[in-house]
Design a protein around this motif. Sequence first.
Motif, PDB file in Angstrom:
ATOM      1  N   ALA A 148       0.827  -1.212   0.000  1.00  0.00           N
ATOM      2  CA  ALA A 148       0.000   0.000   0.000  1.00  0.00           C
ATOM      3  C   ALA A 148       0.855   1.253   0.000  1.00  0.00           C
ATOM      4  CB  ALA A 148      -0.956  -0.021   1.190  1.00  0.00           C
ATOM      5  N   GLY A 149       1.927   1.232  -0.795  1.00  0.00           N
ATOM      6  CA  GLY A 149       2.694   2.454  -1.052  1.00  0.00           C
ATOM      7  C   GLY A 149       2.036   3.182  -2.216  1.00  0.00           C
ATOM      8  N   ILE A 150       2.676   4.239  -2.694  1.00  0.00           N
ATOM      9  CA  ILE A 150       2.025   5.044  -3.733  1.00  0.00           C
ATOM     10  C   ILE A 150       1.765   4.234  -5.008  1.00  0.00           C
ATOM     11  CG2 ILE A 150       4.115   6.074  -4.747  1.00  0.00           C
ATOM     12  CD1 ILE A 150       2.373   8.711  -4.919  1.00  0.00           C
ATOM     13  N   ILE A 151       2.591   3.238  -5.299  1.00  0.00           N
ATOM     14  CA  ILE A 151       2.364   2.445  -6.514  1.00  0.00           C
ATOM     15  C   ILE A 151       1.132   1.551  -6.341  1.00  0.00           C
ATOM     16  CG2 ILE A 151       3.358   0.695  -8.072  1.00  0.00           C
ATOM     17  CD1 ILE A 151       4.691   3.520  -8.251  1.00  0.00           C
ATOM     18  N   GLY A 152       1.069   0.826  -5.228  1.00  0.00           N
ATOM     19  CA  GLY A 152      -0.091  -0.033  -4.987  1.00  0.00           C
ATOM     20  C   GLY A 152      -1.368   0.781  -4.868  1.00  0.00           C
ATOM     21  N   LEU A 153      -1.296   1.908  -4.177  1.00  0.00           N
ATOM     22  CA  LEU A 153      -2.493   2.749  -3.987  1.00  0.00           C
ATOM     23  C   LEU A 153      -2.955   3.341  -5.321  1.00  0.00           C
ATOM     24  CD1 LEU A 153      -1.425   4.673  -0.731  1.00  0.00           C
ATOM     25  CD2 LEU A 153      -3.162   2.861  -0.879  1.00  0.00           C
ATOM     26  N   SER A 154      -2.008   3.792  -6.147  1.00  0.00           N
ATOM     27  CA  SER A 154      -2.391   4.380  -7.439  1.00  0.00           C
ATOM     28  C   SER A 154      -2.984   3.312  -8.360  1.00  0.00           C
ATOM     29  CB  SER A 154      -1.182   5.017  -8.139  1.00  0.00           C
ATOM     30  OG  SER A 154      -0.642   6.019  -7.332  1.00  0.00           O
ATOM     31  N   ALA A 155      -2.413   2.104  -8.302  1.00  0.00           N
ATOM     32  CA  ALA A 155      -2.959   1.010  -9.117  1.00  0.00           C
ATOM     33  C   ALA A 155      -4.386   0.698  -8.656  1.00  0.00           C
ATOM     34  CB  ALA A 155      -2.067  -0.222  -9.018  1.00  0.00           C
ATOM     35  N   ALA A 156      -4.584   0.666  -7.339  1.00  0.00           N
ATOM     36  CA  ALA A 156      -5.925   0.392  -6.803  1.00  0.00           C
ATOM     37  C   ALA A 156      -6.894   1.496  -7.233  1.00  0.00           C
ATOM     38  CB  ALA A 156      -5.866   0.306  -5.272  1.00  0.00           C
ATOM     39  N   TYR A 157      -6.432   2.716  -7.196  1.00  0.00           N
ATOM     40  CA  TYR A 157      -7.271   3.862  -7.580  1.00  0.00           C
ATOM     41  C   TYR A 157      -7.683   3.740  -9.054  1.00  0.00           C
ATOM     42  CZ  TYR A 157      -8.562   8.785  -8.186  1.00  0.00           C
ATOM     43  OH  TYR A 157      -9.235   9.952  -8.460  1.00  0.00           O
ATOM     44  N   GLU A 158      -6.712   3.452  -9.903  1.00  0.00           N
ATOM     45  CA  GLU A 158      -7.013   3.328 -11.339  1.00  0.00           C
ATOM     46  C   GLU A 158      -7.979   2.157 -11.586  1.00  0.00           C
ATOM     47  OE1 GLU A 158      -5.802   5.393 -13.750  1.00  0.00           O
ATOM     48  OE2 GLU A 158      -6.867   4.294 -15.329  1.00  0.00           O
ATOM     49  N   LEU A 159      -7.692   1.022 -10.929  1.00  0.00           N
ATOM     50  CA  LEU A 159      -8.499  -0.177 -11.183  1.00  0.00           C
ATOM     51  C   LEU A 159      -9.903  -0.063 -10.595  1.00  0.00           C
ATOM     52  CD1 LEU A 159      -5.664  -2.762 -10.565  1.00  0.00           C
ATOM     53  CD2 LEU A 159      -7.143  -2.782 -12.595  1.00  0.00           C
ATOM     54  N   PRO A 163      11.501   0.617 -13.279  1.00  0.00           N
ATOM     55  CA  PRO A 163      10.600  -0.353 -12.634  1.00  0.00           C
ATOM     56  C   PRO A 163      10.331  -1.597 -13.475  1.00  0.00           C
ATOM     57  CG  PRO A 163       9.379   1.516 -13.527  1.00  0.00           C
ATOM     58  CD  PRO A 163      10.828   1.856 -13.689  1.00  0.00           C
ATOM     59  N   PHE A 164       9.942  -2.661 -12.779  1.00  0.00           N
ATOM     60  CA  PHE A 164       9.344  -3.827 -13.437  1.00  0.00           C
ATOM     61  C   PHE A 164       7.841  -3.564 -13.444  1.00  0.00           C
ATOM     62  CE2 PHE A 164      12.912  -6.550 -11.483  1.00  0.00           C
ATOM     63  CZ  PHE A 164      13.655  -6.529 -12.655  1.00  0.00           C
ATOM     64  N   ILE A 165       7.241  -3.576 -14.628  1.00  0.00           N
ATOM     65  CA  ILE A 165       5.789  -3.360 -14.713  1.00  0.00           C
ATOM     66  C   ILE A 165       5.223  -4.411 -15.668  1.00  0.00           C
ATOM     67  CG2 ILE A 165       3.927  -1.717 -15.203  1.00  0.00           C
ATOM     68  CD1 ILE A 165       6.000   0.550 -15.155  1.00  0.00           C
ATOM     69  N   PHE A 221      12.759   3.053  -7.896  1.00  0.00           N
ATOM     70  CA  PHE A 221      13.971   3.760  -7.494  1.00  0.00           C
ATOM     71  C   PHE A 221      13.698   5.232  -7.164  1.00  0.00           C
ATOM     72  CE2 PHE A 221      18.527   5.189  -8.556  1.00  0.00           C
ATOM     73  CZ  PHE A 221      18.995   4.796  -7.333  1.00  0.00           C
ATOM     74  N   ARG A 222      14.266   6.199  -7.882  1.00  0.00           N
ATOM     75  CA  ARG A 222      14.105   7.614  -7.524  1.00  0.00           C
ATOM     76  C   ARG A 222      12.867   8.249  -8.140  1.00  0.00           C
ATOM     77  NH1 ARG A 222      18.895  10.243  -5.616  1.00  0.00           N
ATOM     78  NH2 ARG A 222      18.047  12.150  -6.473  1.00  0.00           N
ATOM     79  N   ASN A 223      12.064   7.437  -8.851  1.00  0.00           N
ATOM     80  CA  ASN A 223      10.965   8.037  -9.613  1.00  0.00           C
ATOM     81  C   ASN A 223       9.589   7.480  -9.259  1.00  0.00           C
ATOM     82  OD1 ASN A 223      12.583   9.810 -11.318  1.00  0.00           O
ATOM     83  ND2 ASN A 223      13.456   7.893 -12.086  1.00  0.00           N
ATOM     84  N   GLY A 224       9.434   7.044  -8.017  1.00  0.00           N
ATOM     85  CA  GLY A 224       8.165   6.422  -7.623  1.00  0.00           C
ATOM     86  C   GLY A 224       6.976   7.371  -7.699  1.00  0.00           C
ATOM     87  N   ILE A 225       7.161   8.603  -7.241  1.00  0.00           N
ATOM     88  CA  ILE A 225       6.030   9.541  -7.241  1.00  0.00           C
ATOM     89  C   ILE A 225       5.709   9.911  -8.696  1.00  0.00           C
ATOM     90  CG2 ILE A 225       5.120  11.716  -6.313  1.00  0.00           C
ATOM     91  CD1 ILE A 225       5.976   9.756  -4.081  1.00  0.00           C
ATOM     92  N   LEU A 226       6.742  10.241  -9.454  1.00  0.00           N
ATOM     93  CA  LEU A 226       6.554  10.606 -10.859  1.00  0.00           C
ATOM     94  C   LEU A 226       5.844   9.496 -11.650  1.00  0.00           C
ATOM     95  CD1 LEU A 226       7.179  12.189 -13.491  1.00  0.00           C
ATOM     96  CD2 LEU A 226       9.451  11.162 -13.471  1.00  0.00           C
ATOM     97  N   LEU A 227       6.268   8.257 -11.407  1.00  0.00           N
ATOM     98  CA  LEU A 227       5.769   7.165 -12.259  1.00  0.00           C
ATOM     99  C   LEU A 227       4.517   6.483 -11.725  1.00  0.00           C
ATOM    100  CD1 LEU A 227       9.171   5.551 -13.383  1.00  0.00           C
ATOM    101  CD2 LEU A 227       7.695   7.114 -14.669  1.00  0.00           C
ATOM    102  N   ALA A 228       3.985   6.929 -10.591  1.00  0.00           N
ATOM    103  CA  ALA A 228       2.803   6.246 -10.033  1.00  0.00           C
ATOM    104  C   ALA A 228       1.613   6.273 -10.997  1.00  0.00           C
ATOM    105  CB  ALA A 228       2.441   6.831  -8.675  1.00  0.00           C
ATOM    106  N   PRO A 229       1.202   7.436 -11.530  1.00  0.00           N
ATOM    107  CA  PRO A 229       0.022   7.408 -12.408  1.00  0.00           C
ATOM    108  C   PRO A 229       0.228   6.606 -13.701  1.00  0.00           C
ATOM    109  CG  PRO A 229       0.455   9.646 -11.630  1.00  0.00           C
ATOM    110  CD  PRO A 229       1.637   8.821 -11.234  1.00  0.00           C
ATOM    111  N   ILE A 230       1.395   6.701 -14.309  1.00  0.00           N
ATOM    112  CA  ILE A 230       1.603   5.965 -15.575  1.00  0.00           C
ATOM    113  C   ILE A 230       1.694   4.458 -15.294  1.00  0.00           C
ATOM    114  CG2 ILE A 230       4.149   6.245 -15.649  1.00  0.00           C
ATOM    115  CD1 ILE A 230       2.148   6.491 -18.769  1.00  0.00           C
ATOM    116  N   THR A 231       2.321   4.100 -14.162  1.00  0.00           N
ATOM    117  CA  THR A 231       2.388   2.677 -13.796  1.00  0.00           C
ATOM    118  C   THR A 231       0.978   2.138 -13.571  1.00  0.00           C
ATOM    119  OG1 THR A 231       4.544   2.997 -12.768  1.00  0.00           O
ATOM    120  CG2 THR A 231       3.314   1.041 -12.102  1.00  0.00           C
ATOM    121  N   ALA A 232       0.164   2.925 -12.867  1.00  0.00           N
ATOM    122  CA  ALA A 232      -1.214   2.493 -12.575  1.00  0.00           C
ATOM    123  C   ALA A 232      -1.983   2.285 -13.874  1.00  0.00           C
ATOM    124  CB  ALA A 232      -1.899   3.542 -11.714  1.00  0.00           C
TER     125      ALA A 232
END
Length: 383
Positions: A15-26, A326-328, A343-354
Amino acid sequence: MALFGSRPRIAIIGAGIIGLSAAYELAVRRGARVSIFDTRPPGRGASWAAAGMLAPAFEAADEPGQHPRLFELCLRGAEIWPDFAKDLSARTGVDIGLSLAACLAAALDDSEAVRLSRIASRLAAAHIGHSALTRAEILRREPALSPDVISGLELPSDLRVNNRQVVHALISALRAHPKVKFVTGPAPLRSVGGRFCLEGHDVVLAAAGWETSIIKVEEQGQLFSLVNWETALDDIDCYGGQMLSVADGAGAPKRVVRSGHLYLVPRDGRVVIGATVEPDRVMDEPEEEAIEALRLEAVRLCPGLADAPVLERWAGVRPGTPDQAPFIGETTTPGLFVAAGHFRNGILLAPITARIIADLILGKDAGELAGAFSVRRAYAATA
Ligand code: GLY
């Protein structure tokens, strides 16, 4: 084609920004049913520790050893941030502090000046707006900078958000959503007769950052690392980062300024100063010596901070892959997806990863660029 039915039930681990953003998108944007598992409170890891910079140019235009298309992914990530921010703020009423003010990069020595020139060349080749600044020009834009600065760059592509507010907004949108469930604790993953499963779910997304490789799967009463099902997860290493904030004051910068690994970010009446990059450091506790060294570097860049009281010290852990990207995507185990190692781009890449992960899970076309970030590249590298 939707591989897991038109309404897959999705478990997200992390439930970090990547998991939360993915949940939000889904769930929020696409109507899927999602459970989010984490042993810790949501959004308190690297997503909370970060400074919130969305910096494709400074972080990815000229970094040796990086994935060859990370810059492109970061640019796409920055491009969709304003829409993501608008949507999230409209749904939650939370101001997430997206600032469109261009960031400044400053050189205090010749080697950093050369690096800034290389970034400028890469931006020019990609037709990305930027301005090379003389000493006088950068000092005019940010008078708090040291008179020792020798040159600079203005980077309109590099924005910032208040990452803690983003996480807060995501959590409130998800908690209020009828198709989302938060579970505090490990996900009960099992392997039965060679089939990987999580009861009640069709798809599992591992989004636990550097902890992805320590997720456990039960098989015949024994617990094994998820790495046994996807060996690429073992490539995600830890890179600790220590930071501090000091009080805002007359000598504090008004704009985001960066130089080498150092960044100064004005936020909420303070200046956030980051960050160390320490391979294998997983401690949450900051160390006095490292914090003081960082503070002195900040003072070298902005001398007016010399007497600014230190307000807060903290540490986080970035998850990094060998090519810093990232691995996506789906793993070699059917039904198991991964989104980790930003790595250093978690906040930047959260919406595109989601967006990519939601497309892949829901059987939509995620685009050609997405394919370049699949875990498969880990095998190509070791073949
Ligand atoms: N995004 C900057 C850092 O990871 O320190």
